[in-house]
Scaffold this motif. Sequence first.
Motif, short mmCIF file in Angstrom:
data_model
loop_
_atom_site.label_atom_id
_atom_site.label_comp_id
_atom_site.label_asym_id
_atom_site.label_seq_id
_atom_site.Cartn_x
_atom_site.Cartn_y
_atom_site.Cartn_z
N PHE A 39 -107.64 37.11 43.49
CA PHE A 39 -108.16 35.72 42.49
C PHE A 39 -107.71 34.66 43.36
O PHE A 39 -106.65 34.75 44.23
N TYR A 40 -107.92 33.47 43.27
CA TYR A 40 -107.82 32.26 44.08
C TYR A 40 -107.14 31.49 42.99
O TYR A 40 -107.38 31.53 41.93
N TRP A 41 -105.71 31.21 43.35
CA TRP A 41 -104.84 30.49 42.87
C TRP A 41 -104.54 28.88 43.31
O TRP A 41 -104.26 28.71 44.52
N LYS A 42 -105.07 27.94 42.53
CA LYS A 42 -105.10 26.59 42.78
C LYS A 42 -103.71 26.20 43.09
O LYS A 42 -103.32 25.17 43.78
N ALA A 43 -102.77 26.49 41.96
CA ALA A 43 -101.23 25.97 41.87
C ALA A 43 -100.33 26.59 42.82
O ALA A 43 -99.45 26.89 42.42
N HIS A 44 -100.86 26.86 44.08
CA HIS A 44 -99.85 27.62 44.88
C HIS A 44 -98.87 26.53 45.73
O HIS A 44 -99.16 25.29 45.56
N THR A 45 -97.84 27.08 46.11
CA THR A 45 -96.50 26.54 46.76
C THR A 45 -96.60 26.96 48.20
O THR A 45 -97.22 27.92 48.22
N LYS A 46 -95.82 26.26 48.95
CA LYS A 46 -95.51 26.63 50.27
C LYS A 46 -94.83 28.19 50.21
O LYS A 46 -95.32 29.01 51.17
N LYS A 47 -94.12 28.46 49.43
CA LYS A 47 -93.30 29.90 49.12
C LYS A 47 -94.44 30.80 49.06
O LYS A 47 -94.34 31.83 49.48
N ASP A 48 -95.42 30.38 48.05
CA ASP A 48 -96.35 31.47 47.77
C ASP A 48 -97.16 32.09 49.13
O ASP A 48 -97.63 32.96 49.15
#
Length: 75
Positions: free
Chosen positions: A63-72
Motif C-alpha cells: 500500500f502507498y503511505w502518505k504520512a511517511h517520515t524519514k525513518k520509515d
Amino acid sequence: MSRSKRKTPFFGFTTATSEKLMKRKWNKRFRRVAKALMLVDKEIPVKKQAVSDIWEGGKDGKFYWKAHTKKDMRK
C-alpha cells in the motif's frame, strides 16, 4: 550503502519480512504441473498465477503511505 533509502513510500500490509518460502513453494508447484502437462502433450501454463494463489503469501500486497517520515523511508 549507508545512504540508501526508499524512493517511494510503498509498504507491505503485514509484518512478514519475506515471502521467500512461499515463492519456492509456488515455483516448485509450477514446475511439477508443467512437467506433468508436458508428459500428456497438453499446453503448459505461462504464469505461476495459473497454478497458485498470491493471497496465500505472508504479505498480502502493498500500500502507498502518505504520512511517511524519514525513518520509515530507510531500508
